[in-house]
Design a protein around this motif. Sequence first.
Motif, PDB file in Angstrom:
ATOM      1  N   ALA A 109       0.815  -1.217   0.000  1.00  0.00           N
ATOM      2  CA  ALA A 109       0.000   0.000   0.000  1.00  0.00           C
ATOM      3  C   ALA A 109       0.846   1.264   0.000  1.00  0.00           C
ATOM      4  O   ALA A 109       0.358   2.341  -0.362  1.00  0.00           O
ATOM      5  CB  ALA A 109      -0.930   0.001   1.210  1.00  0.00           C
ATOM      6  N   ARG A 110       2.111   1.165   0.381  1.00  0.00           N
ATOM      7  CA  ARG A 110       2.989   2.336   0.375  1.00  0.00           C
ATOM      8  C   ARG A 110       3.618   2.583  -0.989  1.00  0.00           C
ATOM      9  O   ARG A 110       4.336   3.575  -1.166  1.00  0.00           O
ATOM     10  CB  ARG A 110       4.100   2.156   1.414  1.00  0.00           C
ATOM     11  CG  ARG A 110       3.660   2.385   2.846  1.00  0.00           C
ATOM     12  CD  ARG A 110       4.821   2.311   3.803  1.00  0.00           C
ATOM     13  NE  ARG A 110       5.898   3.243   3.465  1.00  0.00           N
ATOM     14  CZ  ARG A 110       7.020   3.370   4.182  1.00  0.00           C
ATOM     15  NH1 ARG A 110       7.186   2.612   5.261  1.00  0.00           N
ATOM     16  NH2 ARG A 110       7.946   4.225   3.823  1.00  0.00           N
ATOM     17  N   LEU A 111       3.383   1.693  -1.919  1.00  0.00           N
ATOM     18  CA  LEU A 111       4.090   1.729  -3.193  1.00  0.00           C
ATOM     19  C   LEU A 111       3.130   2.008  -4.348  1.00  0.00           C
ATOM     20  O   LEU A 111       1.967   1.620  -4.307  1.00  0.00           O
ATOM     21  CB  LEU A 111       4.812   0.408  -3.416  1.00  0.00           C
ATOM     22  CG  LEU A 111       5.815   0.032  -2.310  1.00  0.00           C
ATOM     23  CD1 LEU A 111       6.175  -1.438  -2.396  1.00  0.00           C
ATOM     24  CD2 LEU A 111       7.061   0.905  -2.410  1.00  0.00           C
ATOM     25  N   LEU A 112       3.631   2.658  -5.379  1.00  0.00           N
ATOM     26  CA  LEU A 112       2.816   2.977  -6.545  1.00  0.00           C
ATOM     27  C   LEU A 112       3.126   2.062  -7.724  1.00  0.00           C
ATOM     28  O   LEU A 112       2.231   1.465  -8.307  1.00  0.00           O
ATOM     29  CB  LEU A 112       3.046   4.438  -6.954  1.00  0.00           C
ATOM     30  CG  LEU A 112       2.617   5.504  -5.937  1.00  0.00           C
ATOM     31  CD1 LEU A 112       2.938   6.893  -6.472  1.00  0.00           C
ATOM     32  CD2 LEU A 112       1.143   5.384  -5.617  1.00  0.00           C
ATOM     33  N   GLN A 113       4.398   1.986  -8.108  1.00  0.00           N
ATOM     34  CA  GLN A 113       4.820   1.221  -9.285  1.00  0.00           C
ATOM     35  C   GLN A 113       6.127   0.491  -8.961  1.00  0.00           C
ATOM     36  O   GLN A 113       7.166   0.756  -9.564  1.00  0.00           O
ATOM     37  CB  GLN A 113       5.039   2.155 -10.471  1.00  0.00           C
ATOM     38  CG  GLN A 113       3.835   3.040 -10.810  1.00  0.00           C
ATOM     39  CD  GLN A 113       4.168   4.055 -11.885  1.00  0.00           C
ATOM     40  OE1 GLN A 113       3.877   3.863 -13.058  1.00  0.00           O
ATOM     41  NE2 GLN A 113       4.805   5.156 -11.490  1.00  0.00           N
ATOM     42  N   PRO A 114       6.098  -0.412  -7.992  1.00  0.00           N
ATOM     43  CA  PRO A 114       7.358  -0.971  -7.476  1.00  0.00           C
ATOM     44  C   PRO A 114       8.062  -1.909  -8.432  1.00  0.00           C
ATOM     45  O   PRO A 114       7.442  -2.665  -9.184  1.00  0.00           O
ATOM     46  CB  PRO A 114       6.901  -1.708  -6.218  1.00  0.00           C
ATOM     47  CG  PRO A 114       5.476  -2.070  -6.487  1.00  0.00           C
ATOM     48  CD  PRO A 114       4.921  -0.914  -7.274  1.00  0.00           C
ATOM     49  N   ARG A 115       9.378  -1.831  -8.365  1.00  0.00           N
ATOM     50  CA  ARG A 115      10.266  -2.770  -9.031  1.00  0.00           C
ATOM     51  C   ARG A 115      11.367  -3.121  -8.030  1.00  0.00           C
ATOM     52  O   ARG A 115      11.697  -2.305  -7.167  1.00  0.00           O
ATOM     53  CB  ARG A 115      10.868  -2.165 -10.301  1.00  0.00           C
ATOM     54  CG  ARG A 115       9.821  -1.759 -11.335  1.00  0.00           C
ATOM     55  CD  ARG A 115      10.453  -1.115 -12.558  1.00  0.00           C
ATOM     56  NE  ARG A 115       9.459  -0.783 -13.568  1.00  0.00           N
ATOM     57  CZ  ARG A 115       9.749  -0.302 -14.773  1.00  0.00           C
ATOM     58  NH1 ARG A 115      11.016  -0.098 -15.126  1.00  0.00           N
ATOM     59  NH2 ARG A 115       8.795  -0.031 -15.646  1.00  0.00           N
ATOM     60  N   VAL A 116      11.923  -4.311  -8.157  1.00  0.00           N
ATOM     61  CA  VAL A 116      12.909  -4.775  -7.179  1.00  0.00           C
ATOM     62  C   VAL A 116      14.222  -5.078  -7.873  1.00  0.00           C
ATOM     63  O   VAL A 116      14.250  -5.618  -8.987  1.00  0.00           O
ATOM     64  CB  VAL A 116      12.401  -6.029  -6.439  1.00  0.00           C
ATOM     65  CG1 VAL A 116      13.457  -6.548  -5.462  1.00  0.00           C
ATOM     66  CG2 VAL A 116      11.110  -5.719  -5.687  1.00  0.00           C
ATOM     67  N   GLU A 117      15.311  -4.723  -7.200  1.00  0.00           N
ATOM     68  CA  GLU A 117      16.635  -5.072  -7.683  1.00  0.00           C
ATOM     69  C   GLU A 117      17.485  -5.536  -6.513  1.00  0.00           C
ATOM     70  O   GLU A 117      17.323  -5.068  -5.380  1.00  0.00           O
ATOM     71  CB  GLU A 117      17.294  -3.886  -8.397  1.00  0.00           C
ATOM     72  CG  GLU A 117      17.327  -2.608  -7.587  1.00  0.00           C
ATOM     73  CD  GLU A 117      17.679  -1.388  -8.436  1.00  0.00           C
ATOM     74  OE1 GLU A 117      17.371  -1.395  -9.644  1.00  0.00           O
ATOM     75  OE2 GLU A 117      18.263  -0.443  -7.885  1.00  0.00           O
ATOM     76  N   ALA A 118      18.380  -6.496  -6.783  1.00  0.00           N
ATOM     77  CA  ALA A 118      19.282  -7.024  -5.764  1.00  0.00           C
ATOM     78  C   ALA A 118      20.581  -6.232  -5.781  1.00  0.00           C
ATOM     79  O   ALA A 118      21.113  -5.913  -6.854  1.00  0.00           O
ATOM     80  CB  ALA A 118      19.545  -8.499  -6.012  1.00  0.00           C
ATOM     81  N   GLU A 119      21.101  -5.935  -4.592  1.00  0.00           N
ATOM     82  CA  GLU A 119      22.266  -5.064  -4.466  1.00  0.00           C
ATOM     83  C   GLU A 119      23.161  -5.513  -3.320  1.00  0.00           C
ATOM     84  O   GLU A 119      22.773  -6.314  -2.474  1.00  0.00           O
ATOM     85  CB  GLU A 119      21.825  -3.618  -4.198  1.00  0.00           C
ATOM     86  CG  GLU A 119      20.824  -3.078  -5.183  1.00  0.00           C
ATOM     87  CD  GLU A 119      20.578  -1.589  -5.019  1.00  0.00           C
ATOM     88  OE1 GLU A 119      21.326  -0.942  -4.243  1.00  0.00           O
ATOM     89  OE2 GLU A 119      19.668  -1.071  -5.667  1.00  0.00           O
ATOM     90  N   ILE A 120      24.335  -4.928  -3.287  1.00  0.00           N
ATOM     91  CA  ILE A 120      25.221  -5.029  -2.130  1.00  0.00           C
ATOM     92  C   ILE A 120      25.078  -3.744  -1.331  1.00  0.00           C
ATOM     93  O   ILE A 120      25.215  -2.646  -1.882  1.00  0.00           O
ATOM     94  CB  ILE A 120      26.687  -5.229  -2.556  1.00  0.00           C
ATOM     95  CG1 ILE A 120      26.841  -6.585  -3.265  1.00  0.00           C
ATOM     96  CG2 ILE A 120      27.626  -5.134  -1.358  1.00  0.00           C
ATOM     97  CD1 ILE A 120      28.197  -6.786  -3.909  1.00  0.00           C
TER      98      ILE A 120
END
Length: 275
Positions: A109-120
């Motif tokens: 609910a806090r997000l509009l158009q989320p995308r995820v990426e993996a990082e260090i």
Amino acid sequence: MAERAHGGTAVNRAAAVAAAASRLSRAGTERSPCAPVRDLLGTTDIAAAYEVQQRLAQRKLDLGARVVGRKIGLTSAAVQRQLGVDRPDFGILFEDMDMSGRATAVPSARLLQPRVEAEIAFVLGEDLDAADLDLKRVRGAVDHARAALEIVDSRIAGWDITITDTVADNASSGLFVLGAEQVTLDGFEPRDATMTMTLDGSEASTGNGAACLGDPLEALLWLARAAREFGEPLRAGQVVLSGALGPLVPVGPGAVVHAEISGLGSVSATFTGTK
């Protein structure tokens, strides 16, 4: 009063910055993506875009928010191609963006158009405010590294962004999750790390440390210099999300994301709501 940018030059720069900040703030408050802000800022005045970012950040600080670090964005050539930009940027991480320990309940609910990426992620043990920053000094300032998921988001409809749009929008920041394992750099070389990320059990993204500006520590050095030039140096205790190791992946309510980063272990996030 004219507020549009023409050929990259604002007729009234101060008014354009204020109007862009208002548009992005309203989009976040109303939970409704807005039009890009490049009609106000142009596509080349990155300094003006950072002014918008800082104006929006100050509003949060005035309401009691606390800065816990920075994020580096657009470090991966794959992500740059996905979003149509050609250089890194940075944004501010606030305490309420940290979903670590809540990986079973990342609030959609806090997000509009989320995308995820993996990082260090790097957690700093020393300030990085010296005038002669180099790779050795930056490496020595890292207390430990952790696997991380950055949940990027955009207040701009359809992710229709140029560099000024995303910079103004706090580098398209959303939320983040840190893995539990903490690893010093004595036995871990960030550029050699490999990453696999799954979405709902299926492989969705792969990459490696070299995809992040050639070395995530080079990305950290870039940020340390940029942050110092902007008058807000990186400080001990802060978290730095160093940038994507591979392509980002759109997610929705109910999604389950899991990433494995060699040498750092794993990190997961499950999004609330139903598909």
